[in-house]
Design a protein around this motif. Sequence first.
Motif, PDB file in Angstrom:
ATOM      1  N   ALA A   2       0.831  -1.205   0.000  1.00 23.66           N
ATOM      2  CA  ALA A   2       0.000   0.000   0.000  1.00 23.66           C
ATOM      3  C   ALA A   2       0.865   1.256   0.000  1.00 23.66           C
ATOM      4  CB  ALA A   2      -0.900  -0.003   1.229  1.00 23.66           C
ATOM      5  N   ASP A   3       0.341   2.299  -0.597  1.00 18.32           N
ATOM      6  CA  ASP A   3       1.056   3.568  -0.672  1.00 18.32           C
ATOM      7  C   ASP A   3       0.367   4.608   0.194  1.00 18.32           C
ATOM      8  OD1 ASP A   3       2.848   2.481  -2.462  1.00 18.32           O
ATOM      9  OD2 ASP A   3       1.815   3.232  -4.231  1.00 18.32           O
ATOM     10  N   PHE A   4       1.083   5.686   0.459  1.00 18.43           N
ATOM     11  CA  PHE A   4       0.556   6.796   1.242  1.00 18.43           C
ATOM     12  C   PHE A   4       1.163   8.084   0.710  1.00 18.43           C
ATOM     13  CE2 PHE A   4       4.456   5.509   3.175  1.00 18.43           C
ATOM     14  CZ  PHE A   4       5.039   6.656   3.676  1.00 18.43           C
ATOM     15  N   THR A   5       0.614   9.223   1.126  1.00 18.88           N
ATOM     16  CA  THR A   5       1.090  10.521   0.674  1.00 18.88           C
ATOM     17  C   THR A   5       2.222  10.989   1.574  1.00 18.88           C
ATOM     18  OG1 THR A   5      -1.119  11.075  -0.083  1.00 18.88           O
ATOM     19  CG2 THR A   5       0.419  12.897   0.188  1.00 18.88           C
ATOM     20  N   PHE A   6       3.325  11.436   0.959  1.00 20.80           N
ATOM     21  CA  PHE A   6       4.450  11.979   1.720  1.00 20.80           C
ATOM     22  C   PHE A   6       4.762  13.379   1.207  1.00 20.80           C
ATOM     23  CE2 PHE A   6       9.057  12.789   2.111  1.00 20.80           C
ATOM     24  CZ  PHE A   6       9.117  12.871   3.500  1.00 20.80           C
ATOM     25  N   GLU A   7       4.931  14.306   2.155  1.00 23.58           N
ATOM     26  CA  GLU A   7       5.344  15.667   1.807  1.00 23.58           C
ATOM     27  C   GLU A   7       6.526  16.059   2.667  1.00 23.58           C
ATOM     28  OE1 GLU A   7       1.902  18.218   2.173  1.00 23.58           O
ATOM     29  OE2 GLU A   7       1.396  17.818   0.078  1.00 23.58           O
ATOM     30  N   LEU A   8       7.528  16.652   2.025  1.00 23.13           N
ATOM     31  CA  LEU A   8       8.702  17.196   2.704  1.00 23.13           C
ATOM     32  C   LEU A   8       8.735  18.678   2.393  1.00 23.13           C
ATOM     33  CD1 LEU A   8      11.399  17.134   4.224  1.00 23.13           C
ATOM     34  CD2 LEU A   8      12.477  16.329   2.109  1.00 23.13           C
ATOM     35  N   VAL A   9       8.619  19.481   3.451  1.00 20.38           N
ATOM     36  CA  VAL A   9       8.522  20.926   3.291  1.00 20.38           C
ATOM     37  C   VAL A   9       9.641  21.592   4.086  1.00 20.38           C
ATOM     38  CG1 VAL A   9       7.021  22.940   3.594  1.00 20.38           C
ATOM     39  CG2 VAL A   9       6.015  20.687   3.164  1.00 20.38           C
ATOM     40  N   SER A  10      10.322  22.531   3.447  1.00 20.93           N
ATOM     41  CA  SER A  10      11.311  23.355   4.146  1.00 20.93           C
ATOM     42  C   SER A  10      10.812  24.796   4.072  1.00 20.93           C
ATOM     43  CB  SER A  10      12.684  23.225   3.499  1.00 20.93           C
ATOM     44  OG  SER A  10      12.742  23.933   2.283  1.00 20.93           O
ATOM     45  N   PRO A  11      11.403  25.710   4.847  1.00 19.59           N
ATOM     46  CA  PRO A  11      10.960  27.107   4.756  1.00 19.59           C
ATOM     47  C   PRO A  11      11.109  27.695   3.351  1.00 19.59           C
ATOM     48  CG  PRO A  11      12.270  26.794   6.718  1.00 19.59           C
ATOM     49  CD  PRO A  11      12.381  25.519   5.914  1.00 19.59           C
ATOM     50  N   GLU A  12      12.060  27.160   2.586  1.00 21.05           N
ATOM     51  CA  GLU A  12      12.319  27.690   1.245  1.00 21.05           C
ATOM     52  C   GLU A  12      11.362  27.172   0.181  1.00 21.05           C
ATOM     53  OE1 GLU A  12      14.934  25.826   2.829  1.00 21.05           O
ATOM     54  OE2 GLU A  12      15.606  27.619   3.877  1.00 21.05           O
ATOM     55  N   ARG A  13      10.937  25.865   0.331  1.00 23.89           N
ATOM     56  CA  ARG A  13      10.144  25.267  -0.744  1.00 23.89           C
ATOM     57  C   ARG A  13       9.544  23.931  -0.339  1.00 23.89           C
ATOM     58  NH1 ARG A  13      14.635  22.609  -4.789  1.00 23.89           N
ATOM     59  NH2 ARG A  13      16.103  22.025  -3.167  1.00 23.89           N
ATOM     60  N   LEU A  14       8.626  23.474  -1.153  1.00 20.01           N
ATOM     61  CA  LEU A  14       8.070  22.134  -1.044  1.00 20.01           C
ATOM     62  C   LEU A  14       8.985  21.232  -1.866  1.00 20.01           C
ATOM     63  CD1 LEU A  14       5.751  20.122  -0.342  1.00 20.01           C
ATOM     64  CD2 LEU A  14       4.672  20.852  -2.477  1.00 20.01           C
TER      65      LEU A  14
END
Length: 134
Positions: A2-14
């Motif tokens: 199964a898959d899931f949503t991953f987000e990596l966010v820094s102050p500069e950008r997604l």
Amino acid sequence: MADFTFELVSPERLLVSETASEVVLPATEGEMTVMANHAPTMTTIRPGVVTVKSAGKVSRYVVFGGFADILPSGCTLLAESAVPVDEFDRTLIERRIEEARSHLDNGDHADEHKTRLEQFLSELTHLNGVLNPA
């Protein structure tokens, strides 16, 4: 798998917003593997490398702290600073190590603050060894 949503966010950008099958995080208490249907968790992140596996490819990112919010359907990592490993300037970590050493050596710190500085210096030194093997 199964898959899931991953987000990596820094102050500069997604940096990342994609479907992943597995993400390995440098959590404060040790490396942590996140997969679909993970129990809800929030954790702090230490300096280290995040590994993202999705659609048969593996991506790696250098992070310098932050925190991750993990749910059964996804994971969001809010990093203090983050960059793909292949774009990482190797001298940056050496500068951060020198700054941490200087700050530690040039101050009369309370025990708790000194301990945190020493831990941060240790984490940076370990990360330097991972990114710049001897």
